[in-house]
Design an enzyme around this catalytic site. Structure first.
Site, PDB file in Angstrom:
ATOM      1  N   THR A  30       0.813  -1.216   0.000  1.00  0.00           N
ATOM      2  CA  THR A  30       0.000   0.000   0.000  1.00  0.00           C
ATOM      3  C   THR A  30       0.847   1.267   0.000  1.00  0.00           C
ATOM      4  OG1 THR A  30      -0.177  -0.146   2.423  1.00  0.00           O
ATOM      5  CG2 THR A  30      -1.963  -1.104   1.136  1.00  0.00           C
ATOM      6  N   ASP A  81      11.096   0.590  -1.431  1.00  0.00           N
ATOM      7  CA  ASP A  81      10.102  -0.363  -0.946  1.00  0.00           C
ATOM      8  C   ASP A  81       9.720   0.007   0.477  1.00  0.00           C
ATOM      9  OD1 ASP A  81       8.373  -2.489  -0.917  1.00  0.00           O
ATOM     10  OD2 ASP A  81       9.895  -4.031  -1.241  1.00  0.00           O
ATOM     11  N   SER A  82       8.715  -0.671   0.980  1.00  0.00           N
ATOM     12  CA  SER A  82       8.278  -0.445   2.354  1.00  0.00           C
ATOM     13  C   SER A  82       8.658  -1.653   3.206  1.00  0.00           C
ATOM     14  CB  SER A  82       6.768  -0.203   2.383  1.00  0.00           C
ATOM     15  OG  SER A  82       6.347   0.191   3.664  1.00  0.00           O
ATOM     16  N   ASP A  84       7.063  -4.294   6.663  1.00  0.00           N
ATOM     17  CA  ASP A  84       6.021  -4.599   7.646  1.00  0.00           C
ATOM     18  C   ASP A  84       6.505  -4.280   9.054  1.00  0.00           C
ATOM     19  OD1 ASP A  84       4.071  -5.700   5.759  1.00  0.00           O
ATOM     20  OD2 ASP A  84       5.548  -7.279   5.473  1.00  0.00           O
ATOM     21  N   GLY A  95       7.068  -8.970   3.177  1.00  0.00           N
ATOM     22  CA  GLY A  95       6.381 -10.089   2.547  1.00  0.00           C
ATOM     23  C   GLY A  95       4.917 -10.184   2.887  1.00  0.00           C
ATOM     24  N   GLY A  96       4.394  -9.189   3.597  1.00  0.00           N
ATOM     25  CA  GLY A  96       2.963  -9.184   3.895  1.00  0.00           C
ATOM     26  C   GLY A  96       2.119  -9.181   2.631  1.00  0.00           C
ATOM     27  N   GLY A  97       2.677  -8.594   1.572  1.00  0.00           N
ATOM     28  CA  GLY A  97       1.978  -8.553   0.285  1.00  0.00           C
ATOM     29  C   GLY A  97       2.289  -9.735  -0.612  1.00  0.00           C
ATOM     30  N   GLU A 103      11.193  -9.103  -4.234  1.00  0.00           N
ATOM     31  CA  GLU A 103      11.672  -7.913  -3.522  1.00  0.00           C
ATOM     32  C   GLU A 103      13.117  -8.105  -3.066  1.00  0.00           C
ATOM     33  OE1 GLU A 103       7.406  -6.347  -1.650  1.00  0.00           O
ATOM     34  OE2 GLU A 103       8.724  -7.610  -0.451  1.00  0.00           O
ATOM     35  N   LYS A 121       5.479   1.178  11.872  1.00  0.00           N
ATOM     36  CA  LYS A 121       6.302   0.031  11.451  1.00  0.00           C
ATOM     37  C   LYS A 121       7.641  -0.057  12.183  1.00  0.00           C
ATOM     38  CE  LYS A 121       3.350  -1.204   8.229  1.00  0.00           C
ATOM     39  NZ  LYS A 121       2.346  -0.143   8.300  1.00  0.00           N
TER      40      LYS A 121
END
Length: 223
Positions: A30, A81-82, A84, A95-97, A103, A121
Protein backbone atom coordinates in the site's frame (compact mmCIF):
# COMPACT_ATOMS: atom_id res chain seq x y z
CA UNK A 1 -3.40 12.17 11.05
CA UNK A 2 -4.22 8.63 9.89
CA UNK A 3 -1.59 6.12 8.82
CA UNK A 4 -2.44 6.35 5.13
CA UNK A 5 -1.55 10.04 5.15
CA UNK A 6 1.75 9.22 6.87
CA UNK A 7 2.47 6.54 4.25
CA UNK A 8 1.77 9.07 1.51
CA UNK A 9 4.15 11.57 3.12
CA UNK A 10 6.98 9.04 3.17
CA UNK A 11 6.23 7.93 -0.39
CA UNK A 12 6.47 11.43 -1.82
CA UNK A 13 9.63 12.14 0.19
CA UNK A 14 11.36 9.29 -1.65
CA UNK A 15 11.29 11.33 -4.86
CA UNK A 16 14.17 13.38 -3.45
CA UNK A 17 16.42 10.32 -3.87
CA UNK A 18 15.58 9.69 -7.53
CA UNK A 19 18.21 10.79 -10.04
CA UNK A 20 17.11 11.75 -13.58
CA UNK A 21 17.58 9.10 -16.26
CA UNK A 22 17.69 6.14 -13.88
CA UNK A 23 15.74 2.90 -13.69
CA UNK A 24 13.96 2.58 -10.36
CA UNK A 25 13.47 -0.70 -8.51
CA UNK A 26 9.92 -0.64 -7.16
CA UNK A 27 8.53 -2.74 -4.31
CA UNK A 28 5.01 -3.83 -3.45
CA UNK A 29 2.30 -2.83 -0.99
CA UNK A 30 0.00 0.00 0.00
CA UNK A 31 2.80 2.45 0.77
CA UNK A 32 4.43 1.67 -2.57
CA UNK A 33 1.18 2.35 -4.39
CA UNK A 34 1.50 5.93 -3.11
CA UNK A 35 5.11 5.99 -4.29
CA UNK A 36 4.12 4.83 -7.78
CA UNK A 37 1.54 7.61 -7.86
CA UNK A 38 4.27 10.09 -6.93
CA UNK A 39 6.70 8.57 -9.43
CA UNK A 40 4.15 9.15 -12.17
CA UNK A 41 4.54 12.90 -11.70
CA UNK A 42 8.22 12.68 -12.76
CA UNK A 43 7.87 9.87 -15.31
CA UNK A 44 9.46 12.03 -18.03
CA UNK A 45 12.60 12.44 -15.91
CA UNK A 46 13.27 8.73 -15.34
CA UNK A 47 14.08 5.93 -17.78
CA UNK A 48 11.63 3.46 -16.28
CA UNK A 49 11.20 0.89 -13.52
CA UNK A 50 11.79 -2.71 -12.54
CA UNK A 51 8.85 -4.15 -10.61
CA UNK A 52 8.75 -6.70 -7.78
CA UNK A 53 5.19 -7.89 -8.44
CA UNK A 54 2.44 -8.13 -11.03
CA UNK A 55 0.28 -5.70 -9.03
CA UNK A 56 3.01 -3.04 -9.01
CA UNK A 57 3.63 -3.61 -12.73
CA UNK A 58 -0.02 -2.93 -13.52
CA UNK A 59 0.02 0.27 -11.50
CA UNK A 60 3.32 1.48 -12.98
CA UNK A 61 1.99 1.03 -16.50
CA UNK A 62 -1.25 2.76 -15.54
CA UNK A 63 0.82 5.81 -14.60
CA UNK A 64 2.71 5.71 -17.89
CA UNK A 65 5.97 4.32 -16.52
CA UNK A 66 7.79 1.76 -18.67
CA UNK A 67 8.56 -1.50 -16.86
CA UNK A 68 11.69 -3.47 -17.69
CA UNK A 69 12.73 -7.07 -16.95
CA UNK A 70 15.35 -7.30 -14.20
CA UNK A 71 17.27 -10.00 -16.05
CA UNK A 72 18.48 -7.36 -18.51
CA UNK A 73 20.42 -5.51 -15.80
CA UNK A 74 23.44 -6.32 -13.67
CA UNK A 75 22.53 -3.73 -11.03
CA UNK A 76 20.14 -0.89 -10.24
CA UNK A 77 20.93 2.51 -8.78
CA UNK A 78 18.04 2.53 -6.33
CA UNK A 79 15.26 0.36 -4.90
CA UNK A 80 12.29 1.87 -3.10
CA UNK A 81 10.10 -0.36 -0.95
CA UNK A 82 8.28 -0.45 2.35
CA UNK A 83 8.42 -2.84 5.32
CA UNK A 84 6.02 -4.60 7.65
CA UNK A 85 8.47 -4.03 10.51
CA UNK A 86 11.89 -2.40 10.75
CA UNK A 87 14.29 -2.34 13.70
CA UNK A 88 16.99 0.09 14.83
CA UNK A 89 19.57 -1.64 12.61
CA UNK A 90 17.35 -1.02 9.55
CA UNK A 91 16.68 -4.76 9.25
CA UNK A 92 13.16 -5.66 8.18
CA UNK A 93 10.33 -8.12 8.01
CA UNK A 94 8.76 -7.95 4.55
CA UNK A 95 6.38 -10.09 2.55
CA UNK A 96 2.96 -9.18 3.89
CA UNK A 97 1.98 -8.55 0.29
CA UNK A 98 3.44 -11.87 -0.88
CA UNK A 99 6.23 -10.51 -3.11
CA UNK A 100 9.15 -11.19 -0.76
CA UNK A 101 11.31 -13.25 -3.12
CA UNK A 102 11.27 -10.78 -5.99
CA UNK A 103 11.67 -7.91 -3.52
CA UNK A 104 14.77 -9.53 -2.05
CA UNK A 105 16.30 -10.13 -5.48
CA UNK A 106 15.85 -6.50 -6.52
CA UNK A 107 17.08 -5.22 -3.15
CA UNK A 108 20.21 -7.36 -3.44
CA UNK A 109 20.95 -5.95 -6.90
CA UNK A 110 20.42 -2.31 -5.93
CA UNK A 111 23.16 0.08 -4.85
CA UNK A 112 20.78 2.02 -2.60
CA UNK A 113 17.71 0.72 -0.73
CA UNK A 114 15.28 3.40 0.41
CA UNK A 115 12.62 2.11 2.79
CA UNK A 116 9.45 4.19 3.20
CA UNK A 117 7.20 3.55 6.19
CA UNK A 118 4.71 5.12 8.54
CA UNK A 119 5.70 5.44 12.18
CA UNK A 120 3.80 2.30 13.25
CA UNK A 121 6.30 0.03 11.45
CA UNK A 122 9.30 1.02 13.60
CA UNK A 123 10.06 -1.56 16.34
CA UNK A 124 12.86 -2.45 18.75
CA UNK A 125 12.73 -6.21 18.10
CA UNK A 126 11.36 -7.91 14.98
CA UNK A 127 8.69 -10.58 15.29
CA UNK A 128 5.42 -8.99 16.35
CA UNK A 129 4.43 -9.01 12.68
CA UNK A 130 4.26 -12.65 11.53
CA UNK A 131 7.29 -13.70 9.48
CA UNK A 132 6.38 -14.68 5.90
CA UNK A 133 8.21 -17.53 4.19
CA UNK A 134 7.73 -18.47 0.54
CA UNK A 135 8.03 -22.24 0.14
CA UNK A 136 7.61 -24.97 -2.44
CA UNK A 137 4.19 -26.60 -1.75
CA UNK A 138 5.52 -30.12 -1.06
CA UNK A 139 7.69 -28.73 1.77
CA UNK A 140 4.73 -27.44 3.80
CA UNK A 141 4.65 -30.03 6.60
CA UNK A 142 8.45 -30.11 6.90
CA UNK A 143 8.80 -26.34 7.20
CA UNK A 144 5.91 -26.26 9.68
CA UNK A 145 7.79 -28.69 11.94
CA UNK A 146 11.03 -26.73 11.63
CA UNK A 147 9.31 -23.46 12.58
CA UNK A 148 7.74 -25.06 15.64
CA UNK A 149 11.23 -26.22 16.70
CA UNK A 150 12.45 -22.60 16.84
CA UNK A 151 9.43 -21.51 18.88
CA UNK A 152 7.21 -20.19 16.13
CA UNK A 153 3.56 -20.82 15.34
CA UNK A 154 3.29 -21.34 11.57
CA UNK A 155 0.08 -20.77 9.64
CA UNK A 156 -0.60 -21.47 5.98
CA UNK A 157 -1.67 -18.34 4.09
CA UNK A 158 -4.84 -19.60 2.42
CA UNK A 159 -5.82 -18.79 -1.15
CA UNK A 160 -2.46 -17.20 -1.94
CA UNK A 161 -0.18 -18.31 -4.75
CA UNK A 162 2.90 -16.14 -5.29
CA UNK A 163 3.86 -14.69 -8.67
CA UNK A 164 6.45 -17.52 -8.71
CA UNK A 165 3.78 -20.21 -8.29
CA UNK A 166 4.61 -21.08 -4.67
CA UNK A 167 2.81 -20.82 -1.31
CA UNK A 168 3.43 -18.72 1.78
CA UNK A 169 3.38 -19.53 5.46
CA UNK A 170 3.35 -16.88 8.19
CA UNK A 171 5.19 -17.63 11.42
CA UNK A 172 3.78 -16.04 14.58
CA UNK A 173 5.19 -15.61 18.08
CA UNK A 174 8.84 -15.12 17.15
CA UNK A 175 11.21 -12.80 18.99
CA UNK A 176 13.93 -12.20 16.43
CA UNK A 177 16.92 -10.86 18.34
CA UNK A 178 19.48 -12.02 15.75
CA UNK A 179 17.85 -11.42 12.36
CA UNK A 180 20.94 -12.24 10.27
CA UNK A 181 21.38 -15.65 11.92
CA UNK A 182 17.68 -16.50 11.62
CA UNK A 183 17.60 -15.40 7.98
CA UNK A 184 20.49 -17.74 7.16
CA UNK A 185 19.00 -20.62 9.18
CA UNK A 186 15.57 -20.49 7.55
CA UNK A 187 16.93 -19.89 4.05
CA UNK A 188 19.07 -23.03 4.40
CA UNK A 189 16.05 -25.31 4.89
CA UNK A 190 15.18 -27.46 1.85
CA UNK A 191 11.97 -26.22 0.27
CA UNK A 192 12.33 -22.61 1.36
CA UNK A 193 12.42 -20.19 -1.56
CA UNK A 194 13.11 -17.22 0.69
CA UNK A 195 12.26 -15.89 4.12
CA UNK A 196 10.87 -12.40 4.59
CA UNK A 197 13.78 -11.27 6.75
CA UNK A 198 15.81 -8.53 5.10
CA UNK A 199 18.72 -8.54 7.51
CA UNK A 200 21.84 -9.29 5.49
CA UNK A 201 20.61 -6.73 2.95
CA UNK A 202 19.12 -4.04 5.19
CA UNK A 203 17.90 -0.60 4.15
CA UNK A 204 20.36 2.23 3.48
CA UNK A 205 17.88 5.04 4.11
CA UNK A 206 14.61 4.94 6.03
CA UNK A 207 11.97 7.62 5.53
CA UNK A 208 9.38 7.59 8.32
CA UNK A 209 6.14 9.50 7.92
CA UNK A 210 5.20 11.18 11.20
CA UNK A 211 2.69 13.82 12.19
CA UNK A 212 5.54 16.34 12.44
CA UNK A 213 6.91 15.49 9.00
CA UNK A 214 9.51 13.09 7.62
CA UNK A 215 12.07 11.50 9.90
CA UNK A 216 15.13 10.34 7.96
CA UNK A 217 17.51 7.62 9.17
CA UNK A 218 20.72 7.07 7.22
CA UNK A 219 22.68 3.84 7.61
CA UNK A 220 25.99 5.69 7.87
CA UNK A 221 24.65 7.88 10.67
CA UNK A 222 22.96 4.92 12.36
CA UNK A 223 26.13 2.84 12.89
Amino acid sequence: MNLNKLKKKAAWAALDYIDPGTIIGVGTGTTIFYFIEALGTIKNLIYGAVSSSNSSTVLLKKHGIEVFDLKNFSSLAIYVDSADEINNHMQMIKGGGGALTREKIIASMSKKFVCIIDKSKKVDVLGTFPLPIEIIPMALSYIFREMIKIGGTPKYRKNVITDNGNIIIDVYNLCIKDPISMEKKINSLPGVVTVGLFASRSADIVLIGTQKGIRTINKKENR
